[in-house]
Write a protein that holds these residues in place. Structure first.
Motif, short mmCIF file in Angstrom:
data_model
loop_
_atom_site.label_atom_id
_atom_site.label_comp_id
_atom_site.label_asym_id
_atom_site.label_seq_id
_atom_site.Cartn_x
_atom_site.Cartn_y
_atom_site.Cartn_z
N PHE A 1 -33.45 56.17 29.86
CA PHE A 1 -34.76 56.65 29.41
C PHE A 1 -34.58 57.71 28.32
CE2 PHE A 1 -39.09 56.53 31.62
CZ PHE A 1 -39.77 56.72 30.43
N LEU A 2 -33.64 58.62 28.52
CA LEU A 2 -33.39 59.67 27.53
C LEU A 2 -32.87 59.07 26.23
CD1 LEU A 2 -33.29 62.67 26.84
CD2 LEU A 2 -30.99 62.76 27.85
N LEU A 3 -32.03 58.04 26.32
CA LEU A 3 -31.53 57.37 25.11
C LEU A 3 -32.67 56.75 24.32
CD1 LEU A 3 -29.29 56.16 23.31
CD2 LEU A 3 -29.19 54.23 24.92
N VAL A 4 -33.58 56.09 25.01
CA VAL A 4 -34.72 55.45 24.32
C VAL A 4 -35.59 56.49 23.63
CG1 VAL A 4 -36.82 54.10 24.66
CG2 VAL A 4 -34.72 53.45 25.86
N VAL A 5 -35.92 57.56 24.34
CA VAL A 5 -36.76 58.61 23.75
C VAL A 5 -36.06 59.28 22.57
CG1 VAL A 5 -37.80 60.87 24.20
CG2 VAL A 5 -38.06 59.04 25.87
N SER A 6 -34.76 59.52 22.69
CA SER A 6 -34.01 60.16 21.60
C SER A 6 -33.93 59.25 20.37
CB SER A 6 -32.60 60.52 22.08
OG SER A 6 -32.65 61.42 23.16
N LEU A 7 -33.64 57.96 20.59
CA LEU A 7 -33.59 57.01 19.47
C LEU A 7 -34.95 56.88 18.81
CD1 LEU A 7 -32.09 54.89 17.80
CD2 LEU A 7 -32.62 53.21 19.59
N LEU A 8 -35.99 56.87 19.61
CA LEU A 8 -37.35 56.77 19.07
C LEU A 8 -37.71 58.01 18.25
CD1 LEU A 8 -39.92 55.12 18.97
CD2 LEU A 8 -40.55 56.05 21.20
N SER A 9 -37.35 59.18 18.75
CA SER A 9 -37.63 60.42 18.02
C SER A 9 -36.85 60.48 16.72
CB SER A 9 -37.29 61.62 18.90
OG SER A 9 -37.58 62.83 18.24
N CYS A 10 -35.60 60.06 16.75
CA CYS A 10 -34.77 60.06 15.55
C CYS A 10 -35.33 59.09 14.51
CB CYS A 10 -33.34 59.69 15.93
SG CYS A 10 -32.17 59.71 14.55
N SER A 11 -35.70 57.88 14.94
CA SER A 11 -36.27 56.89 14.03
C SER A 11 -37.58 57.39 13.42
CB SER A 11 -36.51 55.58 14.79
OG SER A 11 -37.31 54.69 14.04
N ASN A 12 -38.42 58.00 14.23
CA ASN A 12 -39.70 58.50 13.73
C ASN A 12 -39.51 59.58 12.67
OD1 ASN A 12 -42.19 60.61 14.24
ND2 ASN A 12 -42.83 58.49 14.46
N ALA A 13 -38.54 60.47 12.88
CA ALA A 13 -38.27 61.51 11.89
C ALA A 13 -37.70 60.92 10.60
CB ALA A 13 -37.30 62.54 12.47
N MET A 14 -36.87 59.88 10.72
CA MET A 14 -36.34 59.22 9.53
C MET A 14 -37.46 58.59 8.70
SD MET A 14 -33.02 57.39 11.29
CE MET A 14 -32.61 56.41 9.83
N LEU A 15 -38.43 57.95 9.37
CA LEU A 15 -39.56 57.35 8.66
C LEU A 15 -40.43 58.42 8.01
CD1 LEU A 15 -40.49 54.66 11.32
CD2 LEU A 15 -39.56 54.22 9.04
N TRP A 16 -40.55 59.57 8.68
CA TRP A 16 -41.37 60.67 8.15
C TRP A 16 -40.90 61.10 6.76
CZ3 TRP A 16 -40.75 66.33 10.20
CH2 TRP A 16 -41.60 67.17 9.49
N LEU A 17 -39.62 61.37 6.61
CA LEU A 17 -39.11 61.93 5.36
C LEU A 17 -38.32 60.92 4.53
CD1 LEU A 17 -38.02 65.53 6.42
CD2 LEU A 17 -40.09 64.80 5.23
N SER A 18 -38.54 59.63 4.75
CA SER A 18 -37.77 58.63 4.00
C SER A 18 -38.11 58.63 2.52
CB SER A 18 -38.02 57.24 4.59
OG SER A 18 -39.41 56.95 4.61
N PHE A 19 -39.33 59.02 2.14
CA PHE A 19 -39.73 59.00 0.73
C PHE A 19 -39.41 60.30 0.00
CE2 PHE A 19 -42.89 56.02 2.68
CZ PHE A 19 -42.42 54.86 2.06
#
Length: 503
Positions: free
Chosen positions: A33-51
């Protein structure tokens, strides 16, 4: 197993059957569960500042203005304020599992929507799809940002909660760091933009797959601690009212929320502040990377320390004071030329002390507001921090003036360099003010830990080391007891209940 409140109800329903004895158990799948939440948080932050790191190429390719490109990142701050209240209700009412799955699908859908201008070449307004994708990801952000504190409370034993919260919380700045490194590496010219957008879909899709396939329940069958039993006992609006009447929580929320705002402003304005005095954009990016890397390192060590000692208040007060000292140093040194080593060291220390207190503050918010739900306690702090971040950002940028001194600017865009001296001194002053208010006025008891300590003795899971240290219960032989004493014990003596449960 039903999600959310149903799971909590199962724990509560088991109480009469167990009497004064309760079994606590930590399940290995908590790490999934912690792995899923951490991967999701990391991916979301990458999409935030990708541009943001390749803003000029994005603007040129899609025929956008600089303000439009900036809004692709700023939309996260704007959307998170109203959607944060809804996210608090979802986490505390619907359940952690369904909130995480919803978050994963919103994040994945947003990453795909951003690529549609390339899939359908006839699209006339690509900005609408880019903004739509970023808005969906912004909706997902509030759900995943609020999750670590609740996940730690529901799934992890008392001695691992701060560490689990730290891992889930620090996945977000790790994603920011990866976006700042990955986007400039992938995009050297306009033709590389589709590759960048496609690659960012991969972690979002993986997180969505894992969330959908691997998360089976919101709460474990057996609670990991006494505090987990009382998670989310208050209704949504009642919980918010309790938080607003909790003096310690309000002080923590305002001060730590101000810290979030200062850190958001620092991250967004770092390059603009340094380029005025001749520092290159590459050096500014290097300082930003040091800021995040040392922050993750500091959070790791402080999380482990707090898990062992439970010195939440001492850790956050010392961390805030050290952060204020470093912030003042940055405000002064950033106005000087040729101080590369000093600035790199200051940015490293700024992250080391400032980022380190973030997961501790989230845990402390839960401790001082218990038994209000973890989603509400941590979420309201984040929403307030986003609102303060917008206000601080507007205030700092409004105080800039055009430089009258000889310029050594390396800023791009053809505009006159700005003087950030007053703005940086104000940022340092605000940081010091928040620190002083926290140190002087914040005092609280650890309500969740006290509730756990006052709970009647429990049986630990056989796999838990603590269980091995417990001596076997010693019972006198039946013939040594007077005959009349067997009746009351069987009727309700706690000692009899204890021995029956053990058998």
């Amino acid at each position: 197993m039903m999600a959310g409140p149903a799971g909590d109800g199962q724990w509560a329903a088991a109480t009469p059957a167990l009497g004064s004895l309760r079994v606590y158990r930590a399940y290995a799948r908590r790490w999934v569960f912690l792995l899923v939440v951490s991967l999701l948080s990391c991916s979301n932050a990458m999409l935030w500042l990708s541009f943001a790191p390749v803003a000029s190429i994005i603007a040129q390719h899609f025929l956008l203005s600089a303000d439009q490109v900036n809004w692709l990142s700023l939309v996260y701050l704007v959307v998170s304020i109203p959607s944060g209240i809804v996210a608090i209700w979802v986490l505390d009412s619907v359940g952690l599992r369904w909130a995480t799955i919803l978050c994963a699908w919103l994040n994945f859908a947003g990453s795909v929507l951003r690529t549609l201008p390339y899939m359908f070449l006839g699209i006339q307004d690509p900005f609408a799809f880019l903004m739509g994708g970023q808005s969906l990801c912004a909706l997902a952000q509030t759900l995943v940002i609020f999750s670590p504190a609740k996940l730690a409370a529901l799934w992890f034993p008392e001695h691992q909660r701060a560490t689990a919260n730290m891992i889930g919380t620090m996945a977000n700045p790790l994603g920011i760091l990866m976006a700042n490194v990955l986007s400039p590496t992938l995009v050297k010219k306009e033709d590389d933009i589709p590759i960048m957008l496609t690659i960012y879909i991969i972690p979002a899709g993986l997180a969505c797959l894992l969330a959908t396939a691997c998360l089976w329940e919101s709460v474990p069958p057996t609670p990991p601690s006494a505090g987990a039993i009382h998670s989310t006992p208050e209704k949504f609006l009642d919980g918010l009212k309790l938080l607003m009447r909790n003096k310690a929580y309000v002080i923590l929320a305002v001060c730590f929320g101000g810290g979030i705002g200062i850190f958001s402003s620092f991250s967004a304005l770092l390059e603009q502040v340094l380029c005025v005095n001749g520092y290159s954009s590459e050096f500014a990016g290097f300082c930003g990377a040091l800021f995040i890397m040392f922050g993750i390192l500091g959070a790791l060590f402080l999380g482990l320390y707090v898990d062992r000692t439970k010195h939440f208040t001492e850790a956050i007060k010392i961390g805030f004071c050290l952060t204020s000292v470093v912030c003042v140093a940055f405000a002064l040194v950033s106005q000087l030329r040729g101080q590369n080593i000093a600035l790199a060291a200051i940015c490293s220390l700024f992250g080391l002390f400032g980022f380190a207190v973030a997961p501790v503050a989230m845990e402390l918010a839960v401790e001082c507001s218990f038994p209000v739900g973890e989603g509400a306690a941590a979420g309201l702090v984040f929403v307030l921090g986003q609102a303060e971040g917008v206000l601080i950002m507007l205030l700092l940028t409004s105080l800039t003036v055009h430089r009258t001194e000889p310029s050594f600017s390396t800023c791009q865009g053809g505009q006159d360099p700005l003087d950030w001296k007053v703005s940086m001194l104000l940022m340092a002053g605000l940081c010091t003010l928040f620190s002083c208010c926290l140190v002087l006025f914040f005092h609280t008891s650890y309500r969740r830990l006290q509730a756990e300590a006052s709970t009647s003795p429990s049986i630990q899971d056989p796999q838990c080391p603590a269980a091995a240290d417990l001596p076997p219960p010693q019972q006198p032989p039946p013939e040594a007891l007077p005959r009349h004493s067997l009746g009351p014990d069987a009727a309700g003596n706690p000692g009899a209940a204890h021995s029956q449960s053990l058998s």
